[in-house]
Design an enzyme around this catalytic site. Structure first.
Site, PDB file in Angstrom:
ATOM      1  N   CYS A   1       0.820  -1.175   0.078  1.00  0.00           N
ATOM      2  CA  CYS A   1      -0.036   0.182   0.051  1.00  0.00           C
ATOM      3  C   CYS A   1       0.765   1.331  -0.073  1.00  0.00           C
ATOM      4  O   CYS A   1       0.425   2.310  -0.828  1.00  0.00           O
ATOM      5  CB  CYS A   1      -1.023   0.065   1.167  1.00  0.00           C
TER       6      CYS A   1
ATOM      7  N   ARG B   1       7.003 -11.456   5.321  1.00  0.00           N
ATOM      8  CA  ARG B   1       6.527 -11.176   6.695  1.00  0.00           C
ATOM      9  C   ARG B   1       7.305 -12.121   7.590  1.00  0.00           C
ATOM     10  O   ARG B   1       7.458 -13.369   7.127  1.00  0.00           O
ATOM     11  CB  ARG B   1       4.904 -11.334   6.751  1.00  0.00           C
TER      12      ARG B   1
ATOM     13  N   GLN C   1       0.976 -10.991  -3.437  1.00  0.00           N
ATOM     14  CA  GLN C   1      -0.631 -10.648  -3.400  1.00  0.00           C
ATOM     15  C   GLN C   1      -1.034 -10.245  -4.938  1.00  0.00           C
ATOM     16  O   GLN C   1      -0.286  -9.562  -5.539  1.00  0.00           O
ATOM     17  CB  GLN C   1      -0.736  -9.632  -2.261  1.00  0.00           C
TER      18      GLN C   1
ATOM     19  N   HIS D   1      -5.118  -1.162  -4.939  1.00  0.00           N
ATOM     20  CA  HIS D   1      -5.738  -0.284  -4.100  1.00  0.00           C
ATOM     21  C   HIS D   1      -6.347   0.900  -5.217  1.00  0.00           C
ATOM     22  O   HIS D   1      -5.998   1.353  -6.243  1.00  0.00           O
ATOM     23  CB  HIS D   1      -4.536   0.832  -3.484  1.00  0.00           C
TER      24      HIS D   1
ATOM     25  N   LYS E   1     -12.648  -3.547   7.543  1.00  0.00           N
ATOM     26  CA  LYS E   1     -12.522  -4.399   6.234  1.00  0.00           C
ATOM     27  C   LYS E   1     -13.540  -5.353   6.106  1.00  0.00           C
ATOM     28  O   LYS E   1     -14.245  -5.662   7.144  1.00  0.00           O
ATOM     29  CB  LYS E   1     -11.204  -5.000   6.312  1.00  0.00           C
TER      30      LYS E   1
ATOM     31  N   HIS F   1      -8.251  -0.817   0.099  1.00  0.00           N
ATOM     32  CA  HIS F   1      -7.322  -1.825   0.002  1.00  0.00           C
ATOM     33  C   HIS F   1      -8.010  -3.047  -0.421  1.00  0.00           C
ATOM     34  O   HIS F   1      -9.042  -3.197   0.156  1.00  0.00           O
ATOM     35  CB  HIS F   1      -6.467  -2.087   1.181  1.00  0.00           C
TER      36      HIS F   1
END
Length: 586
Positions: free
Chosen positions: A276, A305, A323, A327, A409, A457
């Site tokens: 992002c 991560r 991923q 956005h 979300k 997002h």
């Protein structure tokens, strides 16, 4: 426990109570055992122990037998509220419990539950009496190691996992599903189908083999085409970005523990855990007008991560992943239409990958305790997302406190062929990251003034690695033709027809299909058996008859056969691959 509880509410209570029963049985069988924690989890429970002697899987039936013996004399679960001093005295021989007591806030109520001869530090709730646990409705499943409080510097404990249900039929249905799940385990199929592997000394990082990488690229290219048709522009952002950017975005404060950090020329950098901030930086290049919105920026972004090694699981939980990230920069008024548009895209993708688009579960996750921004802004974000759900006709359950640190979300959960649930897609409404005191994204409004866009997002599949793991299990490795790494293999009945087999394979390859000829020395039946085991959708058998008529005898995995000309088969395979069909008919 109130009888009015629904089945979904009652099961976790039964499972938590069964964990206490198991702990009592373990203490009886292994005197000197130190107990840690024993919660209910999805489909069951576990309890962590420091045991005086090691145990193995072979000890589980013995523990189950003791649990059933205890059930033969029913006991109530009784709650008591005690003082901190009383609790420390009660558990003076249980160091893990004493540590938990000492860590409790001074003003927090301390409660214990007694059942039979077992007493545990516990908030509850529990069933009223052990007779509510059916002696034939639980099973101990496995033993694992677990560090105390998840800290590798603390003692390694023995974790015993179990499952518990209301009835023996429910237990049997679960165990049957587990057997099917084991057959479809993507880690086993990944080895058997030569798709990928993960090195023991490089946990959470995937080595894709040719077959697996073909599958990976097929999934990626399909999504790329779908989002292009849906009005997205694709970008690529750096894998390593400076600490200064992560500080401004808020990730350094709220997400640093999950980031891999490095240093160069006395400056601190981080491997990006998400895409992002990079997309905001692209949005900020040049002056944007309200006429440019909504601007949909997509990236197949490589992220890393720092997940604990104990939580890693095949493709389902990795450290390095990509991923299908995007956005959407939009006005507040455009949120509803953009969420509705995304939901339509999501359902289309899931349908084509072989999932029931009508069985998607939606969860609305609201503000977490650890967050950025003020409550007024969070109110706006949550209200906007709720209105978007209403406009899109979405039914959802609320998950309080489970939102991202920057915004609420929606999470979209797939239900697979075995009834298991997989959270994949997500869309988040973010008023924080584009703000002036964060990354300062702006556009010129119709009033010729500067305004802050809302940033949505969104990811449809989520991690491609994880989604491919789900795909493999959903189809048991027998991927539909459009996804299969090899769509067909041409098998000659004998060596004299090898040249024709190669000719057919070349024709179909030139037409854009993933086809090869097997002209090896194995007998035809052995080859067919091999490719059935490798779950290649079509084996094309060729001999004298086929050579003379420029045809192939098409054999499906089910064993059905049909003779077609090469052109007819090409047209058939085109239909199967162009429509992303998953049906089984010829």
């Amino acid at each position: 426990m109130k009888n009015s509880l629904s089945k979904s509410e009652k099961l976790p209570v039964i499972r938590h109570s069964t964990a206490h029963l198991m702990a009592e049985a373990v203490i009886n069988l292994f005197p000197g055992t130190k107990v840690a924690i024993g919660p209910a989890i999805e489909n069951g429970f576990y309890y962590d122990f420091a045991l005086p002697t090691p145990i193995t899987q072979d000890d589980l039936p013995r523990i189950e037998k003791e649990m059933r013996r205890l059930l033969s004399t029913p006991h109530d679960f009784t709650k008591e509220v005690i003082t901190r001093e009383q609790a420390l005295e009660l558990f003076k021989d249980q160091p893990f419990k004493c540590e938990l007591i000492n860590d409790l806030p001074q003003d927090e109520e301390i409660s214990i539950y007694r059942s039979g001869n077992f007493v545990d530090l516990c908030r509850g709730p529990h069933i009223v009496n052990t007779k509510e646990i059916n002696a034939q409705s639980f099973k101990l499943e496995k033993i694992a190691g677990a560090y105390w409080r998840g800290d590798e510097k603390r003692p390694m404990l023995t974790r015993i996992y179990g499952t518990a249900w209301e009835s023996p039929n429910d237990l049997q249905a679960y165990l049957t599903m587990q057997i099917e799940a084991e057959k479809n385990d993507h880690r086993r199929l990944g080895r058997e189908l030569d798709l990928f592997h993960i090195e023991e000394d490089n946990p959470g990082e995937v080595f894709w083999h040719p077959n697996g990488w073909t599958l990976y690229l097929t999934v990626q290219q399909y999504v790329r085409q779908k989002i292009k048709e849906d009005g997205y522009v694709e970008v690529n952002t750096p894998f390593v970005m400076p600490q200064s950017l992560w500080l401004r975005s808020g990730h350094w404060e709220k997400y640093q523990e999950n980031m891999f950090i490095t240093e160069s020329e006395k400056r601190i950098f981080a491997l990006k855990p998400m895409n992002c901030p990079g997309h905001v930086e692209i949005f900020k290049q040049g002056i944007k007008s309200y006429r440019d919105l909504p601007l949909r920026i997509a990236e197949f972004g490589s992220c890393t991560r720092n997940e604990p090694s104990g939580s890693l699981h095949g493709l389902m939980r990795v450290r390095g992943f990509v991923q299908d990230d995007a956005h959407i920069f939009c006005t507040e008024e455009q949120i509803s239409s953009e969420v509705a548009k995304f939901c339509k895209l999501l359902k289309s993708l899931y349908r084509d990958f072989g999932f029931d688009e009508n069985a998607i579960l939606v969860k609305f996750s609201t503000r977490p305790e650890k967050r950025v921004g003020d409550d007024a802004t969070w109110d706006r974000a949550e209200n906007a997302l709720a209105e978007a759900c209403k406009a899109a006709g979405l039914e959802y359950t609320v998950a309080p406190g489970e939102g991202a640190f920057y915004g609420p979300k929606l999470e979209f959960t797939l239900v697979d062929a075995l009834g298991r649930e997989w959270q994949c897609g997500t869309i988040q409404a973010d008023y924080q990251l584009p703000a002036k005191d964060r990354l300062n994204a702006e556009y010129i409004g119709e009033d010729n003034e500067k305004h802050q866009p809302v940033m949505l997002h969104r990811a449809a599949l989520g991690s491609l690695e994880r989604f491919i793991g789900i795909l493999i299990e959903q189809h048991g490795g027998a991927l539909p033709p459009w996804l299969s790494p090899t769509q067909a293999v041409v098998v000659p009945v004998a060596p004299p027809f090898s040249e024709y087999a190669e000719h057919v394979a070349a024709q179909l390859t030139k037409a854009g299909f993933r086809v090869k000829a097997d002209i090896g020395n194995d007998r035809m039946n052995a080859k067919i058996r091999k490719y059935q085991e490798q779950k290649v959708p079509y084996q094309l058998v060729v001999g004298e008859k086929e050579k003379q008529s420029n045809s192939v005898t098409v054999r499906r995995l089910s064993g059905e056969q049909k003779t077609m000309t090469v052109d007819e088969f090409a047209a058939f395979l085109r239909m199967k691959t162009d429509t992303a069909a998953v049906s089984a008919e010829f």
